[in-house]
Design a protein around this motif. Structure first.
Motif, PDB file in Angstrom:
ATOM      1  N   SER A 185       0.814  -1.224   0.000  1.00 41.18           N
ATOM      2  CA  SER A 185       0.000   0.000   0.000  1.00 41.18           C
ATOM      3  C   SER A 185       0.845   1.271   0.000  1.00 41.18           C
ATOM      4  O   SER A 185       0.324   2.363  -0.219  1.00 41.18           O
ATOM      5  CB  SER A 185      -0.906   0.021   1.224  1.00 41.18           C
ATOM      6  N   MET A 186       2.143   1.137   0.248  1.00 37.94           N
ATOM      7  CA  MET A 186       3.025   2.307   0.282  1.00 37.94           C
ATOM      8  C   MET A 186       3.410   2.776  -1.125  1.00 37.94           C
ATOM      9  O   MET A 186       3.928   3.875  -1.293  1.00 37.94           O
ATOM     10  CB  MET A 186       4.291   1.990   1.074  1.00 37.94           C
ATOM     11  N   PHE A 187       3.182   1.949  -2.124  1.00 35.95           N
ATOM     12  CA  PHE A 187       3.495   2.373  -3.496  1.00 35.95           C
ATOM     13  C   PHE A 187       2.606   3.562  -3.859  1.00 35.95           C
ATOM     14  O   PHE A 187       1.395   3.531  -3.649  1.00 35.95           O
ATOM     15  CB  PHE A 187       3.252   1.243  -4.487  1.00 35.95           C
ATOM     16  N   ASP A 188       3.230   4.610  -4.419  1.00 30.37           N
ATOM     17  CA  ASP A 188       2.444   5.795  -4.729  1.00 30.37           C
ATOM     18  C   ASP A 188       2.567   6.230  -6.194  1.00 30.37           C
ATOM     19  O   ASP A 188       2.036   7.268  -6.575  1.00 30.37           O
ATOM     20  CB  ASP A 188       2.827   6.952  -3.795  1.00 30.37           C
ATOM     21  N   TYR A 189       3.276   5.439  -6.962  1.00 28.33           N
ATOM     22  CA  TYR A 189       3.448   5.806  -8.370  1.00 28.33           C
ATOM     23  C   TYR A 189       3.685   4.510  -9.128  1.00 28.33           C
ATOM     24  O   TYR A 189       4.416   3.639  -8.649  1.00 28.33           O
ATOM     25  CB  TYR A 189       4.654   6.738  -8.509  1.00 28.33           C
ATOM     26  N   PHE A 190       3.066   4.404 -10.296  1.00 22.89           N
ATOM     27  CA  PHE A 190       3.134   3.151 -11.049  1.00 22.89           C
ATOM     28  C   PHE A 190       3.553   3.451 -12.486  1.00 22.89           C
ATOM     29  O   PHE A 190       3.134   4.463 -13.066  1.00 22.89           O
ATOM     30  CB  PHE A 190       1.770   2.446 -11.008  1.00 22.89           C
ATOM     31  N   LEU A 191       4.360   2.572 -13.029  1.00 27.84           N
ATOM     32  CA  LEU A 191       4.934   2.803 -14.347  1.00 27.84           C
ATOM     33  C   LEU A 191       4.857   1.541 -15.184  1.00 27.84           C
ATOM     34  O   LEU A 191       4.849   0.424 -14.652  1.00 27.84           O
ATOM     35  CB  LEU A 191       6.408   3.219 -14.233  1.00 27.84           C
ATOM     36  N   TRP A 192       4.827   1.730 -16.473  1.00 29.64           N
ATOM     37  CA  TRP A 192       4.981   0.631 -17.421  1.00 29.64           C
ATOM     38  C   TRP A 192       6.227   0.899 -18.254  1.00 29.64           C
ATOM     39  O   TRP A 192       6.440   2.004 -18.754  1.00 29.64           O
ATOM     40  CB  TRP A 192       3.764   0.506 -18.333  1.00 29.64           C
ATOM     41  N   TYR A 193       7.041  -0.155 -18.386  1.00 32.76           N
ATOM     42  CA  TYR A 193       8.226  -0.106 -19.221  1.00 32.76           C
ATOM     43  C   TYR A 193       8.068  -1.148 -20.320  1.00 32.76           C
ATOM     44  O   TYR A 193       7.464  -2.208 -20.125  1.00 32.76           O
ATOM     45  CB  TYR A 193       9.489  -0.416 -18.400  1.00 32.76           C
ATOM     46  N   LYS A 194       8.665  -0.851 -21.448  1.00 27.76           N
ATOM     47  CA  LYS A 194       8.646  -1.727 -22.605  1.00 27.76           C
ATOM     48  C   LYS A 194      10.076  -2.150 -22.892  1.00 27.76           C
ATOM     49  O   LYS A 194      10.996  -1.323 -22.819  1.00 27.76           O
ATOM     50  CB  LYS A 194       8.067  -0.946 -23.781  1.00 27.76           C
ATOM     51  N   LYS A 195      10.262  -3.428 -23.197  1.00 29.17           N
ATOM     52  CA  LYS A 195      11.625  -3.908 -23.434  1.00 29.17           C
ATOM     53  C   LYS A 195      11.685  -4.768 -24.685  1.00 29.17           C
ATOM     54  O   LYS A 195      10.997  -5.782 -24.792  1.00 29.17           O
ATOM     55  CB  LYS A 195      12.129  -4.705 -22.221  1.00 29.17           C
ATOM     56  N   TYR A 196      12.569  -4.354 -25.603  1.00 30.47           N
ATOM     57  CA  TYR A 196      12.879  -5.174 -26.776  1.00 30.47           C
ATOM     58  C   TYR A 196      14.092  -6.032 -26.454  1.00 30.47           C
ATOM     59  O   TYR A 196      14.901  -5.684 -25.594  1.00 30.47           O
ATOM     60  CB  TYR A 196      13.184  -4.291 -27.985  1.00 30.47           C
ATOM     61  N   PRO A 197      14.257  -7.155 -27.161  1.00 31.71           N
ATOM     62  CA  PRO A 197      15.425  -8.014 -26.920  1.00 31.71           C
ATOM     63  C   PRO A 197      16.738  -7.243 -27.070  1.00 31.71           C
ATOM     64  O   PRO A 197      16.880  -6.399 -27.958  1.00 31.71           O
ATOM     65  CB  PRO A 197      15.296  -9.090 -28.009  1.00 31.71           C
ATOM     66  N   ALA A 198      17.663  -7.527 -26.193  1.00 37.42           N
ATOM     67  CA  ALA A 198      19.010  -6.946 -26.211  1.00 37.42           C
ATOM     68  C   ALA A 198      19.020  -5.435 -25.999  1.00 37.42           C
ATOM     69  O   ALA A 198      20.026  -4.770 -26.295  1.00 37.42           O
ATOM     70  CB  ALA A 198      19.750  -7.288 -27.507  1.00 37.42           C
ATOM     71  N   GLU A 199      17.934  -4.886 -25.511  1.00 41.20           N
ATOM     72  CA  GLU A 199      17.893  -3.465 -25.161  1.00 41.20           C
ATOM     73  C   GLU A 199      17.435  -3.323 -23.719  1.00 41.20           C
ATOM     74  O   GLU A 199      16.803  -4.222 -23.153  1.00 41.20           O
ATOM     75  CB  GLU A 199      16.937  -2.700 -26.075  1.00 41.20           C
ATOM     76  N   GLY A 200      17.750  -2.164 -23.122  1.00 35.59           N
ATOM     77  CA  GLY A 200      17.236  -1.905 -21.795  1.00 35.59           C
ATOM     78  C   GLY A 200      15.776  -1.502 -21.855  1.00 35.59           C
ATOM     79  O   GLY A 200      15.276  -1.101 -22.898  1.00 35.59           O
ATOM     80  N   PRO A 201      15.064  -1.607 -20.734  1.00 34.34           N
ATOM     81  CA  PRO A 201      13.665  -1.169 -20.706  1.00 34.34           C
ATOM     82  C   PRO A 201      13.557   0.324 -20.994  1.00 34.34           C
ATOM     83  O   PRO A 201      14.428   1.107 -20.604  1.00 34.34           O
ATOM     84  CB  PRO A 201      13.231  -1.473 -19.274  1.00 34.34           C
ATOM     85  N   THR A 202      12.496   0.721 -21.662  1.00 34.99           N
ATOM     86  CA  THR A 202      12.224   2.142 -21.891  1.00 34.99           C
ATOM     87  C   THR A 202      10.876   2.495 -21.290  1.00 34.99           C
ATOM     88  O   THR A 202       9.918   1.727 -21.377  1.00 34.99           O
ATOM     89  CB  THR A 202      12.242   2.497 -23.390  1.00 34.99           C
ATOM     90  N   PHE A 203      10.835   3.677 -20.701  1.00 38.68           N
ATOM     91  CA  PHE A 203       9.624   4.148 -20.045  1.00 38.68           C
ATOM     92  C   PHE A 203       8.505   4.337 -21.067  1.00 38.68           C
ATOM     93  O   PHE A 203       8.715   4.855 -22.159  1.00 38.68           O
ATOM     94  CB  PHE A 203       9.918   5.471 -19.334  1.00 38.68           C
ATOM     95  N   LEU A 204       7.310   3.915 -20.694  1.00 37.83           N
ATOM     96  CA  LEU A 204       6.166   4.012 -21.598  1.00 37.83           C
ATOM     97  C   LEU A 204       5.128   4.999 -21.078  1.00 37.83           C
ATOM     98  O   LEU A 204       4.788   5.980 -21.725  1.00 37.83           O
ATOM     99  CB  LEU A 204       5.547   2.627 -21.775  1.00 37.83           C
ATOM    100  N   ILE A 205       4.618   4.752 -19.890  1.00 33.26           N
ATOM    101  CA  ILE A 205       3.555   5.576 -19.325  1.00 33.26           C
ATOM    102  C   ILE A 205       3.510   5.341 -17.822  1.00 33.26           C
ATOM    103  O   ILE A 205       3.949   4.292 -17.341  1.00 33.26           O
ATOM    104  CB  ILE A 205       2.193   5.241 -19.982  1.00 33.26           C
TER     105      ILE A 205
END
Lengths: 117, 110
Positions: free
Chosen positions: B28-48
Motif C-alpha cells: 500500500s506504500m506504493f504511490d506511483y506506477f509505471l509501465w516499461y517496454k523492453k525489446y530483446p538486447a535493449e534496456g527497458p524504456t519508459f512508456l507511461i
C-alpha cells in the motif's frame, strides 16, 4: 545526447573468477541504479547511488557483490568469486532525481549479459 | 514475496485489436506506477505512468488504469500494432525505488 551505456555487452567467465561491469550514466544524472534480471524473472534492485550520499546497498544478494561510483559519474559493479547463479543480465539506470516522480524516471542502459560457466 | 505481480507471462493479439496487460501489487506504500517496454538486447524504456491519486492516464494509444482498492492496474493499447511486440514490465515506486513485475511478452500478429 548519449544515453546510458554499459560495458561489456556480454561477459562469459568461469566459476570462481571475479568480474567487473561498467556503467556510464547520462551526463548530469545524479542517481544511478543497478538491477539484475535472471532468466524468467523481473528486474531485481541491487544498489542505488544518489550524489554524495551513502548508497542503498539493500538489494545486493551477498557480500561477493560490491559497487562503487567514482566522481559521481561512472559506476562499476564487481562480483567476486562468481557462481553459476550469478548468470543474468545486469542493467544500469540513471535519473535526474530532482524530487518529483517525473524527474525520477529511470533511463536504462542495454545491459551486460553475464554467463558463468 | 513478490510485491508486484504480472500473472500472464504472454499475450497474443491481432493487429488493430486492443491489448490489455494486467498487474497486481500488494504494498500500500506504493504511490506511483509505471509501465516499461523492453525489446530483446535493449534496456527497458519508459512508456507511461500514473500517480496513486489518479485512476486513469492516457497517452496516445496507451492508457493506464489504476484501481487502488483492488491494488490492480492495467495497460491498454488501442489499436495494437506489430511494433508493439515486446516485453512489458509493470513497476511500482516508493520514493526512489522501483519494484518490477516479471513482465508480459506481448505479440501482435499482423
Amino acid at each position: 545526447g548519449a544515453g546510458v551505456s554499459q560495458s561489456p555487452s556480454n561477459k562469459v567467465t568461469e566459476k570462481g573468477k571475479d568480474v567487473e561491469l561498467r556503467c556510464d550514466p547520462i551526463s548530469g544524472h545524479t542517481a544511478l541504479y543497478w538491477y539484475r534480471q535472471s532468466l524468467g524473472q523481473g528486474l531485481e534492485f541491487l544498489i542505488y547511488f544518489q550524489g554524495n550520499s551513502a548508497p542503498d546497498k539493500s538489494g545486493l544478494p551477498s557480500d561477493r557483490f560490491s559497487a562503487e561510483r567514482t566522481g559521481g559519474s561512472v559506476s562499476t559493479l564487481t562480483i567476486q568469486r562468481t557462481q553459476q547463479e550469478d548468470s543474468a543480465v545486469y542493467l544500469c539506470a540513471s535519473s535526474s532525481a530532482k524530487g518529483t516522480h517525473v524527474d525520477n524516471e529511470q533511463f536504462f542502459g542495454p545491459g551486460t549479459r553475464l554467463t558463468v560457466l | 514475496d513478490q510485491q508486484v505481480k504480472q500473472n500472464s507471462p504472454s499475450l497474443s493479439v491481432q493487429e488493430g485489436r486492443i491489448s490489455i496487460l494486467n498487474c497486481d501489487y500488494t504494498n500500500s506504500m506504493f504511490d506511483y506506477f509505471l509501465w516499461y517496454k523492453k525489446y530483446p538486447a535493449e534496456g527497458p524504456t519508459f512508456l507511461i505512468s500514473i500517480s496513486s491519486i489518479k485512476d486513469k492516464n492516457e497517452d496516445g494509444r496507451f492508457t493506464v488504469f489504476l484501481n487502488k482498492s483492488a491494488k490492480h492496474l492495467s495497460l491498454h493499447i488501442v489499436p495494437s500494432q506489430p511494433g508493439d511486440s515486446a516485453v512489458y514490465f509493470c513497476a511500482a515506486s516508493s520514493y526512489y525505488k522501483l519494484t518490477f513485475g516479471k513482465g508480459t511478452l506481448l505479440t501482435v500478429n499482423p
